[in-house]
Design an enzyme around this catalytic site. Structure first.
Site, PDB file in Angstrom:
ATOM      1  N   ARG A   1     -10.025  13.576 -22.500  1.00  0.00           N
ATOM      2  CA  ARG A   1     -11.225  14.091 -23.194  1.00  0.00           C
ATOM      3  C   ARG A   1     -10.875  15.272 -24.104  1.00  0.00           C
ATOM      4  O   ARG A   1     -11.589  15.533 -25.062  1.00  0.00           O
ATOM      5  CB  ARG A   1     -12.308  14.442 -22.177  1.00  0.00           C
TER       6      ARG A   1
ATOM      7  N   LYS B   1      -0.645  13.765 -10.456  1.00  0.00           N
ATOM      8  CA  LYS B   1      -1.164  12.558  -9.810  1.00  0.00           C
ATOM      9  C   LYS B   1      -0.284  12.208  -8.605  1.00  0.00           C
ATOM     10  O   LYS B   1       0.888  12.587  -8.561  1.00  0.00           O
ATOM     11  CB  LYS B   1      -1.106  11.373 -10.784  1.00  0.00           C
TER      12      LYS B   1
END
Length: 486
Positions: free
Chosen positions: A333, A259
């Site tokens: 996920r 990130k």
């Protein structure tokens, strides 16, 4: 200190309209409060405060708070009970005034809804300052008067539940590691005889063949933990439970798909899903709700290292499906895929998972509401009705086949962990991915990325991690427990 409510009148002129507690206090001081308010200028607007000193020997200071219109109920445009929200905001503002005056105790006018008043007080005063030497003075709110004490106590428990989630999300990632998260929750549940907590180590996760979860965890030196909580509040311990699943990434660097550094510190709260569902179970236990709940939280860090997942790697989930990890920052996920497979072992009445899953959810709804993707209208109705009462809103999002095709069209594996059109409908493709690990007919996925933190949007929460939608999950569980009673 004392916090009293006052309703706004239709026009600016006209006598101030107090709550019954305000009226009683005004009589006690021979009408002085009303008199002072009338010379202070225009009537009090919603959420605004006025402070008076020396009115009565029992109270150093009295804060009058604007409650907005009297009899404000459910607002269909806003999808919440406006009266309750007004009380929460007003009481929070009043209690903070008392705190600024460094008065250690405050009595709160129930304002016609003691639960909402208690929530406003307890949520409004909360602040994470464990690691600061200079702390704000602690203020203890209590109910003014003896009526409605049961509702007040319920509000305190609801708010303390959300504050627990806020605490866990706000604390730095070196203080809340996977094991420390699990131990903190275990300690909160220790006093309940009908709760069992299992802190499952990495070896157990491996025997469960949770390859997707382990693939995320392996990039960090912090070992992963699978936290499993059984709350047996139902009349029959064999009744089908409600199963809560929460994403527990205690720090998310993005992994190899790193990130940007700006704002990365906020990723200490990427375990917001685990924090809210575990806090909801702690609250359900404190309320002694008559139903069975199981909480599941896969906990780990997502870090870049020589052992981390690489873009393009293929991993195998618990149900045998293979997943091409095209972006290591779509890791939540992967944890949830395995935890959702495991959730099917419990013959659940419903499976509800919560996760700070996608930036796309924040883009879609901002901090106004939690996005809900569900295969069950029954489940949606219960969640929605709960959120109208709590003011911590939910909004239904689509689970179309259209999105499923975008995650199943994958060159090397059964599924890709990102949609093939990259950013388009990112929250929806993430939900479609999760749906590939669900066979239960009542399942809901709550994407809480947009409601993770609060700047100033929710007036009764200070700036920082929000702990939303813990109270909505608790209210939802409470409604479900009534359902099974009737």
């Amino acid at each position: 200190g004392l916090v009293l409510g006052i309703y706004s009148t239709e026009k600016d002129e006209g006598a101030a309209q107090f709550t019954s507690a305000g009226d009683a206090f005004d009589r006690l001081v021979s009408g002085k409060l009303r008199e002072l308010l009338s010379v202070c200028g225009p009537s009090l607007k919603k959420g605004k405060t006025r402070t008076f000193h020396g009115l009565h020997q029992d109270f150093l200071s009295v804060v009058v708070v604007g409650l907005g219109k009297k009899n404000a109920g459910v607002n269909d445009q806003e999808n919440w009970n406006e009266g309750k929200e007004n009380i929460r905001a007003a009481v929070a503002a009043g209690c903070r005034q008392i705190q600024d005056l460094e008065i250690p105790c405050v009595e709160v006018d129930p304002c016609g809804d003691a639960q909402a008043a208690a929530e406003g007080a307890v949520l409004g005063l909360h602040e994470y300052n464990d690691l600061k030497q200079k702390k704000k003075p602690v203020v203890t709110p209590q109910l003014h008067g003896s009526a409605e004490s049961e509702a007040w106590q319920k509000g305190v428990i609801y708010a303390e539940g959300q504050n627990l989630a806020r605490y866990l999300m706000e604390a730095p990632a070196n203080y809340i590691t996977p094991i420390k998260f699990a131990e903190h929750i275990e300690q909160k549940l220790r006093s309940f005889s009908n709760v069992k907590v299992h802190i499952r180590p990495e070896s157990w996760i491996a025997t469960q063949q949770m390859g997707a979860f382990l693939s995320v965890a392996k990039g960090s030196t912090e070992p992963p933990i699978f936290l499993e909580i059984h709350y047996l509040g139902g009349a029959n311990t064999n009744d089908p439970p409600l199963v809560f699943v929460g994403k527990g990434v205690t720090f998310d660097s993005g992994g190899i798909s790193l990130k940007p550094s700006s704002g990365m510190d906020a990723m200490r709260a990427d375990m917001g899903g685990a924090a809210t569902v575990c806090s909801a179970i702690v609250t359900a236990a404190a309320l002694n709700l008559p139903l069975n709940i199981i909480g599941l939280a896969p906990l780990c860090e997502n870090m870049p290292s020589g052992k981390a997942n690489k873009p393009g790697d293929v991993v195998r989930a618990k149900n045998g499906k293979t997943i091409q990890v095209d972006n290591t920052d779509a890791e939540g996920r992967l944890l949830l895929a395995d935890a959702l497979c495991y959730a099917h072992n419990f013959n659940a009445r419903a499976i509800v998972n919560a996760a700070t899953l996608t930036g796309a959810m924040d883009v879609a709804l901002g901090s106004a509401a939690t996005g809900v993707f569900t295969n069950s209208s029954w489940l949606w109705t219960h969640l929605y009705e709960a959120s109208v009462l709590t003011g911590d809103r939910v909004w239904r999002m689509p689970l179309f086949e259209h999105y499923t095709k975008q995650v199943t069209d994958c060159p090397l594996a059964d599924l890709s962990n990102i949609g093939k059109y990259s950013r388009a409908g990112g929250a929806c493709t993430a939900a479609a991915f999760l749906k590939e690990f669900v066979t239960a007919s009542h399942w809901a996925h709550l994407d809480i990325a947009g409601v993770m933190s609060n700047k100033d949007e929710v007036p009764y929460l200070r700036k920082g991690m929000a702990g939303r939608p813990t109270r909505t999950l608790v209210e939802f569980a409470a409604r479900l427990s009534q359902d099974s009673h009737n």
